[in-house]
Design an enzyme around this catalytic site. Structure first.
Site, short mmCIF file in Angstrom:
data_model
loop_
_atom_site.label_atom_id
_atom_site.label_comp_id
_atom_site.label_asym_id
_atom_site.label_seq_id
_atom_site.Cartn_x
_atom_site.Cartn_y
_atom_site.Cartn_z
N GLY A 275 14.68 -28.28 11.90
CA GLY A 275 14.95 -29.11 13.08
C GLY A 275 14.11 -30.35 13.09
O GLY A 275 13.52 -30.73 12.08
N ASN A 276 14.06 -31.02 14.22
CA ASN A 276 13.22 -32.20 14.35
C ASN A 276 12.63 -32.26 15.75
O ASN A 276 12.96 -31.44 16.61
CB ASN A 276 14.01 -33.47 13.99
CG ASN A 276 15.17 -33.69 14.93
OD1 ASN A 276 14.97 -33.99 16.10
ND2 ASN A 276 16.38 -33.50 14.43
#
Ligand code: CTP
Length: 405
Positions: A208-209
């Site tokens: 993810g980020n």
């Protein structure tokens, strides 16, 4: 600290004004609540006095030596009326001064924001719509009501936006005046992606980020306040959706791509504020990857995801404004704006909102600072400010690009 008059009209949505009051005082403002007599049938004066720390008056006959009916309006930095009932909008439009709130509205030079809440029939009645048009023509902000569940079984436009949305929009008007929330997106359909995508590795893990989605949320909230019909394609953001906004929940880059491709064709404006993964794991394990077993992965092989923005630009109908976001750092090849100009040209967007992310700036912060690059070569810096203020500046740049209808 600003002085805010919170006018409360006599509708059942008055119960939300206590939470709004709390949000305003927690933001450090000095709030004086001026309810109508009808509002006090829904919420007691003691609640407003305790939460504001200020006395509560309703009639022009209260505090006569103070000349409250003039002084409260004269000393305000903002008059916020929430909920604004059909009757209150009518009295304000006509210029009545038959209670302390309407007298305050006549006496003030401060920006005025009305937050209507009423049954759909009352909102849509030509009398109410004429009153709203009159108030807007005189410079007041009248927020469009949210669509949703009303008192009883009814549903439709007329619902009061949530207190957090109203407080955020009030802050924009406090800082920039009523001109920051014009109704210039009325009749426009905007589609915004926000948040950060997640690419599954196995049933419990993902790549993810760190995007919080807050800038996209602010864009949706301000667009709805400016009259737009808003669709928010939301990737992994837990905050409640802003008022009046239809949300499509997605997780991965591919889900976001499908949602945007489905929603974009009828839109006047498409904004890609989401942080979309550029790579995804080539294979996703069907069961949890275990330590020590024969299937323990030594490395994760990645493949490129589709460039959603590029696809939207290629497929865009005539006149649609497409806005991209770019997080950039300067390097030996060039500064942030040089890289951003090249990206704007490469991506073929009308506007590129550029974040300088050198030295860990931006992620998760309450404030943002961007430059809006246009394909006509102009660069508009939007100084560090709350994300709703930045959103208002971005919509200013977008509306300048929209074809006249
Ligand atoms: N974006 C997209 N699809 C992707 C990746 C990004 O639509 N798979 C969009 C983002 O929402 C943003 C814009 O593209 O609006 C800029 O993304 P960025 O990753 O910075 O652009 P890249 O072309 O990947 O640039 P770089 O070479 O710097 O990674």
């Amino acid at each position: 600290m600003s002085r805010i008059v919170l006018g409360v009209g006599g509708g059942v949505a008055a119960y939300k004004s206590a939470l709004l009051l709390r949000a305003l005082t927690e933001a450090g403002h000095d709030v004086r609540v001026v309810p109508t007599a009808a509002a006090l049938r829904f919420v007691g004066a003691a609640t407003f006095e305790a939460l504001s720390g200020n006395p509560v008056s309703t009639e022009v006959w209260d505090d006569v030596p103070e000349v409250a009916h003039v002084r409260i309006g004269q000393t305000a930095d903002l008059v916020l009326v929430s909920p604004a009932t059909a009757d209150l909008l009518a009295r304000a439009a006509v210029g009545r001064a038959d209670d302390l709130l309407t007298a305050t509205l006549l006496a003030t030079h401060a920006p005025v924001v009305f937050v209507p809440a009423m049954h759909t029939e009352m909102w849509l009645h030509p009398a109410t719509q004429d009153n709203v048009a009159t108030l807007r023509r005189r410079g007041a902000v009248v927020l469009p009501p949210a669509v949703g569940r009303l008192t009883g079984p009814d549903s439709g436009p007329g619902r009061l936006p949530e207190p957090a949305d109203v407080a955020a929009l009030a802050a924009v008007v406090l800082d920039h005046g009523a001109a920051a929330l014009p109704q210039d997106l009325t009749g426009r359909r905007v589609v915004i992606s926000a948040g950060g995508t997640r690419e599954a590795l196995d049933p419990v893990r993902y790549l993810g980020n760190r995007s919080s989605g807050r800038q996209g949320w602010a864009l949706a909230r301000v667009a709805a306040a400016r009259g737009a019909d808003v669709v928010l394609v939301a990737a992994n953001v837990t905050d409640p959706a802003p008022f009046g906004v239809r949300t499509v929940v997605v997780e991965s880059a591919e889900e976001l791509r499908s949602a945007m491709v489905a929603e974009a064709p009828g839109a006047d404006v498409v904004v890609m504020a989401a942080a979309v993964a550029d790579f995804r794991p080539v294979s996703v394990a069907g069961t949890k990857l275990k330590k020590g077993g024969p299937a323990e992965p030594a490395a994760v092989e990645l493949s490129r995801t589709a460039d959603v923005l590029a696809e939207l630009v290629t497929a865009r109908p005539a006149g649609q404004v497409v806005v991209g976001f770019a997080a950039e750092t300067g390097d030996a090849e060039g500064d942030v704006l040089t890289h951003a100009r090249a990206k704007l040209a490469r991506k073929g967007v009308d506007l590129l909102v550029v974040n300088d992310v050198s030295a860990g700036r931006v992620f998760g912060r309450e404030e943002n600072e961007v430059t809006v690059l246009s394909d006509d070569g102009t660069a508009t810096p939007l100084p560090a400010a709350r994300k709703d203020d930045v959103a208002a500046g971005i919509w200013d740049a977008v509306t300048r690009r929209l074809p006249v209808t």
